[in-house]
Design a protein around this motif. Structure first.
Motif, PDB file in Angstrom:
ATOM      1  N   ALA A  62       7.181 -31.105  28.025  1.00  0.00           N
ATOM      2  CA  ALA A  62       7.397 -30.857  26.598  1.00  0.00           C
ATOM      3  C   ALA A  62       8.338 -29.676  26.385  1.00  0.00           C
ATOM      4  N   ASP A  65      11.781 -30.930  27.054  1.00  0.00           N
ATOM      5  CA  ASP A  65      12.219 -31.749  25.919  1.00  0.00           C
ATOM      6  C   ASP A  65      12.628 -30.870  24.740  1.00  0.00           C
ATOM      7  N   GLU A  66      11.871 -29.802  24.509  1.00  0.00           N
ATOM      8  CA  GLU A  66      12.190 -28.913  23.397  1.00  0.00           C
ATOM      9  C   GLU A  66      13.509 -28.182  23.639  1.00  0.00           C
ATOM     10  N   ARG A  69      16.066 -30.611  22.821  1.00  0.00           N
ATOM     11  CA  ARG A  69      16.038 -30.883  21.382  1.00  0.00           C
ATOM     12  C   ARG A  69      16.682 -29.749  20.583  1.00  0.00           C
ATOM     13  N   GLU A  70      16.287 -28.500  20.857  1.00  0.00           N
ATOM     14  CA  GLU A  70      16.744 -27.372  20.045  1.00  0.00           C
ATOM     15  C   GLU A  70      17.425 -26.274  20.856  1.00  0.00           C
ATOM     16  N   ALA A 108       3.840 -22.465  20.106  1.00  0.00           N
ATOM     17  CA  ALA A 108       3.316 -23.799  19.791  1.00  0.00           C
ATOM     18  C   ALA A 108       2.213 -24.226  20.751  1.00  0.00           C
ATOM     19  N   SER A 130       4.334 -37.713  16.450  1.00  0.00           N
ATOM     20  CA  SER A 130       4.047 -36.913  17.645  1.00  0.00           C
ATOM     21  C   SER A 130       5.244 -36.764  18.567  1.00  0.00           C
ATOM     22  N   SER A 131       6.207 -37.659  18.468  1.00  0.00           N
ATOM     23  CA  SER A 131       7.341 -37.614  19.386  1.00  0.00           C
ATOM     24  C   SER A 131       8.577 -38.161  18.696  1.00  0.00           C
ATOM     25  N   ASP A 132       9.710 -37.875  19.310  1.00  0.00           N
ATOM     26  CA  ASP A 132      10.978 -38.423  18.847  1.00  0.00           C
ATOM     27  C   ASP A 132      11.749 -38.907  20.068  1.00  0.00           C
ATOM     28  N   SER A 137       6.315 -33.500  20.919  1.00  0.00           N
ATOM     29  CA  SER A 137       6.496 -32.141  20.422  1.00  0.00           C
ATOM     30  C   SER A 137       5.592 -31.198  21.211  1.00  0.00           C
ATOM     31  N   GLU A 139       3.549 -29.005  20.135  1.00  0.00           N
ATOM     32  CA  GLU A 139       2.220 -28.915  19.523  1.00  0.00           C
ATOM     33  C   GLU A 139       1.324 -30.069  19.965  1.00  0.00           C
TER      34      GLU A 139
END
Length: 281
Positions: A62, A65-66, A69-70, A108, A130-132, A137, A139
């Motif tokens: 996660a 992934d974050e 993502r960001e 988070a 919950s996901s993309d 995510s 959290e």
């Protein structure tokens, strides 16, 4: 005269140690099935360590992934063609914006006693919010990790309380997240993978690892209804396999396959009229 016992009397006659062992085995199977419902990669004969490692992997992924993502957009990164030595000299982990991103991810993560039951955890994992395209995510991954760690505590044989167990795991998880995020900006290949993922998702491309047959969740031409139906059928099949009826059905299939192999698995087909032995002289 043969004395006849009822089933209850037979159970009462069993040694206490045997009963406790049977109850322990049944409890372990149930707890492992609960954990596998969230992460099917957990072995069927898992112990507490397997489930704890699965929870930590979930949060490490996660965090990655974050970052894709960001983090790729928030953290000032060196040019893409930079080498390993130049990447280390750039010292991205020392940048204040990288520190801020890491702290945002850690904020988070909240490892606490989980109130979730198995179906709640599965529903949370599969929920649309919950996901993309990047993944879960942080959290949601934290909630699922808390659930798995609570299951691991049931499997464990230690004397520590649940709160102590979760506190130890939370400290290790935070260290894992910091380490994996630092690797993202220090290892050229991992940084390239994160950048490529970010670019593909921004272009609306489907991740390669989610490729699937026609109508599956990774099929470019599949409709939203087909993707949702594929997920529902997969979840229903997995949940059925965890039930007593499912295990009995698969056991019957396995037994039938073994018998069929014993009968037809030989490379030679037995003759209907085997040759007769010549008479003795």
């Amino acid at each position: 005269m043969v004395q006849i016992y009822t089933f209850r009397e037979r159970l009462a006659a069993l040694p206490a140690t045997v009963r406790r062992r049977a109850e322990s085995s049944s409890l372990q199977a149930t707890v492992v099935a609960d954990a596998r419902a969230v992460d099917p990669g957990i072995p069927r004969d898992a112990d507490a360590g397997h489930v704890e490692r699965a929870a930590r992997r979930l949060l490490r992924r996660a965090a990655q992934d974050e970052f894709a993502r960001e983090g790729v957009a928030r953290v000032p990164l060196p040019p893409e063609d930079i080498g390993r030595a130049e990447l280390r000299r750039a010292d991205v982990p020392g940048d204040a914006r990288f520190h801020a991103f890491v702290e945002d991810v850690l904020s988070a993560v909240d490892i606490v006693p989980s109130p979730l039951e198995r179906d709640d955890a599965v529903a949370l994992r599969d929920a649309r919010g919950s996901s993309d395209a990047y993944g879960l995510s942080p959290e949601v991954a934290s909630d699922l990790a808390s659930y798995l760690l609570c299951r691991a505590h049931v499997l464990g044989e230690g004397t520590e309380s649940l709160e102590e167990h979760l506190a130890q795991q939370a400290e290790q998880i935070r260290g894992d997240i910091r380490a994996v995020l630092v690797r993202q900006v220090r290892v050229p290949l991992e940084l390239k993978v994160a950048r490529d993922r970010h670019a593909r998702v921004q272009r609306g491309e489907v991740e390669d690892e989610f490729a699937s047959p026609t109508g599956g969740p990774g099929d470019e031409d599949a409709t939203a209804e087909e993707r949702a139906d594929f997920g529902r059928r997969a979840r229903a099949a997995f949940e059925f396999a965890q039930t007593e009826a499912g295990r009995a059905a698969f056991g019957a299939l396995r037994t039938g396959a073994e018998k069929a192999y014993e009968r037809y698995g030989s490379t030679r087909t037995p003759s209907r009229n085997p040759p007769r032995k010549p008479p003795r002289p």
